[in-house]
Write a protein that holds these residues in place. Structure first.
Motif, PDB file in Angstrom:
ATOM      1  N   VAL A 160      -4.940   7.690  -7.729  1.00  0.00           N
ATOM      2  CA  VAL A 160      -4.794   6.377  -7.096  1.00  0.00           C
ATOM      3  C   VAL A 160      -5.616   5.401  -7.912  1.00  0.00           C
ATOM      4  CG1 VAL A 160      -5.177   4.994  -5.035  1.00  0.00           C
ATOM      5  CG2 VAL A 160      -4.453   7.375  -4.817  1.00  0.00           C
ATOM      6  N   GLN A 161      -4.942   4.366  -8.424  1.00  0.00           N
ATOM      7  CA  GLN A 161      -5.608   3.371  -9.265  1.00  0.00           C
ATOM      8  C   GLN A 161      -4.970   2.015  -9.010  1.00  0.00           C
ATOM      9  OE1 GLN A 161      -5.216   4.286 -13.411  1.00  0.00           O
ATOM     10  NE2 GLN A 161      -6.304   2.474 -14.060  1.00  0.00           N
ATOM     11  N   ASP A 162      -5.788   1.026  -8.681  1.00  0.00           N
ATOM     12  CA  ASP A 162      -5.314  -0.348  -8.439  1.00  0.00           C
ATOM     13  C   ASP A 162      -4.162  -0.389  -7.444  1.00  0.00           C
ATOM     14  OD1 ASP A 162      -7.169  -1.325 -10.282  1.00  0.00           O
ATOM     15  OD2 ASP A 162      -5.759  -1.092 -11.948  1.00  0.00           O
ATOM     16  N   ASN A 163      -4.336   0.240  -6.293  1.00  0.00           N
ATOM     17  CA  ASN A 163      -3.323   0.281  -5.231  1.00  0.00           C
ATOM     18  C   ASN A 163      -2.000   0.888  -5.696  1.00  0.00           C
ATOM     19  OD1 ASN A 163      -5.242  -0.886  -3.662  1.00  0.00           O
ATOM     20  ND2 ASN A 163      -4.019  -2.628  -3.045  1.00  0.00           N
ATOM     21  N   THR A 164      -2.062   1.804  -6.650  1.00  0.00           N
ATOM     22  CA  THR A 164      -0.879   2.500  -7.131  1.00  0.00           C
ATOM     23  C   THR A 164      -1.145   4.001  -7.098  1.00  0.00           C
ATOM     24  OG1 THR A 164      -0.312   0.661  -8.588  1.00  0.00           O
ATOM     25  CG2 THR A 164       0.733   2.757  -9.044  1.00  0.00           C
ATOM     26  N   LEU A 165      -0.249   4.740  -6.460  1.00  0.00           N
ATOM     27  CA  LEU A 165      -0.310   6.193  -6.462  1.00  0.00           C
ATOM     28  C   LEU A 165       0.510   6.673  -7.646  1.00  0.00           C
ATOM     29  CD1 LEU A 165      -0.844   9.041  -5.285  1.00  0.00           C
ATOM     30  CD2 LEU A 165       1.180   8.684  -3.853  1.00  0.00           C
ATOM     31  N   ILE A 166      -0.124   7.419  -8.536  1.00  0.00           N
ATOM     32  CA  ILE A 166       0.554   7.943  -9.725  1.00  0.00           C
ATOM     33  C   ILE A 166       0.647   9.451  -9.566  1.00  0.00           C
ATOM     34  CG2 ILE A 166       0.508   8.139 -12.237  1.00  0.00           C
ATOM     35  CD1 ILE A 166      -1.413   5.661 -12.168  1.00  0.00           C
ATOM     36  N   ALA A 180       0.212  -0.394  -0.187  1.00  0.00           N
ATOM     37  CA  ALA A 180      -0.236  -1.630   0.448  1.00  0.00           C
ATOM     38  C   ALA A 180      -1.761  -1.606   0.553  1.00  0.00           C
ATOM     39  CB  ALA A 180       0.381  -1.765   1.838  1.00  0.00           C
ATOM     40  N   ASP A 181      -2.329  -2.751   0.859  1.00  0.00           N
ATOM     41  CA  ASP A 181      -3.779  -2.815   1.058  1.00  0.00           C
ATOM     42  C   ASP A 181      -4.174  -1.906   2.219  1.00  0.00           C
ATOM     43  OD1 ASP A 181      -4.098  -4.650  -0.971  1.00  0.00           O
ATOM     44  OD2 ASP A 181      -3.915  -6.381   0.366  1.00  0.00           O
ATOM     45  N   HIS A 182      -5.321  -1.282   2.096  1.00  0.00           N
ATOM     46  CA  HIS A 182      -5.915  -0.423   3.119  1.00  0.00           C
ATOM     47  C   HIS A 182      -5.098   0.846   3.378  1.00  0.00           C
ATOM     48  CE1 HIS A 182      -8.325  -3.935   3.678  1.00  0.00           C
ATOM     49  NE2 HIS A 182      -7.291  -4.638   4.068  1.00  0.00           N
ATOM     50  N   ILE A 206      -5.105   2.420   7.036  1.00  0.00           N
ATOM     51  CA  ILE A 206      -6.297   2.285   7.870  1.00  0.00           C
ATOM     52  C   ILE A 206      -6.599   0.807   8.057  1.00  0.00           C
ATOM     53  CG2 ILE A 206      -8.760   2.776   8.032  1.00  0.00           C
ATOM     54  CD1 ILE A 206      -8.232   5.283   6.390  1.00  0.00           C
ATOM     55  N   MET A 207      -6.634   0.379   9.301  1.00  0.00           N
ATOM     56  CA  MET A 207      -6.922  -1.014   9.611  1.00  0.00           C
ATOM     57  C   MET A 207      -8.433  -1.190   9.710  1.00  0.00           C
ATOM     58  SD  MET A 207      -5.592  -4.032  10.236  1.00  0.00           S
ATOM     59  CE  MET A 207      -3.919  -3.713  10.684  1.00  0.00           C
ATOM     60  N   PRO A 208      -9.039  -1.959   8.802  1.00  0.00           N
ATOM     61  CA  PRO A 208     -10.477  -2.191   8.887  1.00  0.00           C
ATOM     62  C   PRO A 208     -10.837  -2.960  10.156  1.00  0.00           C
ATOM     63  CG  PRO A 208      -9.603  -2.945   6.778  1.00  0.00           C
ATOM     64  CD  PRO A 208      -8.438  -2.596   7.650  1.00  0.00           C
ATOM     65  N   GLU A 209     -12.035  -2.729  10.654  1.00  0.00           N
ATOM     66  CA  GLU A 209     -12.495  -3.405  11.871  1.00  0.00           C
ATOM     67  C   GLU A 209     -12.412  -4.927  11.739  1.00  0.00           C
ATOM     68  OE1 GLU A 209     -13.408  -2.256  14.913  1.00  0.00           O
ATOM     69  OE2 GLU A 209     -12.757  -0.292  14.200  1.00  0.00           O
ATOM     70  N   ALA A 210     -12.679  -5.444  10.544  1.00  0.00           N
ATOM     71  CA  ALA A 210     -12.661  -6.898  10.342  1.00  0.00           C
ATOM     72  C   ALA A 210     -11.257  -7.478  10.507  1.00  0.00           C
ATOM     73  CB  ALA A 210     -13.196  -7.241   8.955  1.00  0.00           C
ATOM     74  N   LEU A 211     -10.203  -6.666  10.335  1.00  0.00           N
ATOM     75  CA  LEU A 211      -8.839  -7.167  10.450  1.00  0.00           C
ATOM     76  C   LEU A 211      -8.219  -6.917  11.816  1.00  0.00           C
ATOM     77  CD1 LEU A 211      -7.403  -6.150   6.976  1.00  0.00           C
ATOM     78  CD2 LEU A 211      -8.282  -8.365   7.701  1.00  0.00           C
ATOM     79  N   LYS A 212      -8.879  -6.121  12.648  1.00  0.00           N
ATOM     80  CA  LYS A 212      -8.349  -5.859  13.982  1.00  0.00           C
ATOM     81  C   LYS A 212      -8.535  -7.091  14.852  1.00  0.00           C
ATOM     82  CE  LYS A 212      -9.037  -0.907  14.021  1.00  0.00           C
ATOM     83  NZ  LYS A 212      -9.752   0.213  14.633  1.00  0.00           N
TER      84      LYS A 212
END
Length: 180
Positions: free
Chosen positions: A65-71, A102-104, A124-130
């Motif tokens: 996983v690098q820069d939001n890309t699964l290789i 996607a992000d997170h 995973i939804m971070p607490e700051a985004l809930k």
């Protein structure tokens, strides 16, 4: 083909990754068909990526996983030394597949069973985004601001005096009495 995202950027903040995602998608219009795969949505936050990788072992496959890309890449060492292959129907050629995450989104685990590589992915939804409820207080002035936003807030002692003056000058409402 280039897209103009200027109208979006005038009224939105933090969507610069969207432009990068669209550019990446348009750069490689023809994706390889080997190995075949499925993407399954298990719930709102869980996904499973299943790839058919017959002939590959766990040591032949690498997940990164690098820069939001699964290789997902695979390379089989040639074990057919000294053997004559009359027909090769099982493809064991090297491959590399890229999946934009996607992000997170995190890759939790991977399992190789019966020639199928299963990769568990979770958002995973971070607490700051809930969503969170902000309590509203009444009767207390906020430190550092006033109603108009123009004048600086008075010093703490001065503010306490103003609140006390307002409290004593305005009587509390009395409950209405019903006639008996």
């Amino acid at each position: 083909m280039a897209y103009d995202f200027a109208p979006l950027f005038r009224s939105a903040i933090g969507f610069d990754r969207l432009a990068q995602l669209v550019d990446t998608a348009t750069q490689n219009p023809v994706s390889p068909s080997y190995p075949p795969y499925n993407i399954e949505k298990l719930s709102d936050a869980q996904y499973t990526l299943t790839m058919a990788v017959a002939g590959f072992g766990p040591d032949d496959i690498e997940l990164t996983v690098q820069d939001n890309t699964l290789i997902v890449s695979g390379r089989v060492s040639d074990n057919a030394q000294g053997r004559e292959m009359l027909y090769r129907g099982i493809a064991t050629r090297a491959f590399e597949r890229r999946f934009v995450l996607a992000d997170h989104v995190v890759v939790e685990k991977a399992d190789l069973t019966n020639g199928l590589l299963r990769i568990a992915v979770r958002q995973i939804m971070p607490e700051a985004l809930k969503p969170r409820r902000i309590p509203i207080s009444s009767g207390q002035a906020m430190a550092g601001s006033d109603a108009s936003g123009d004048a600086p807030a008075p010093a703490t002692g001065e503010m306490d005096g103003q609140i006390a003056a307002r409290t004593t000058a305005t009587p509390a409402p009395q409950p209405a009495r019903q006639a008996a």
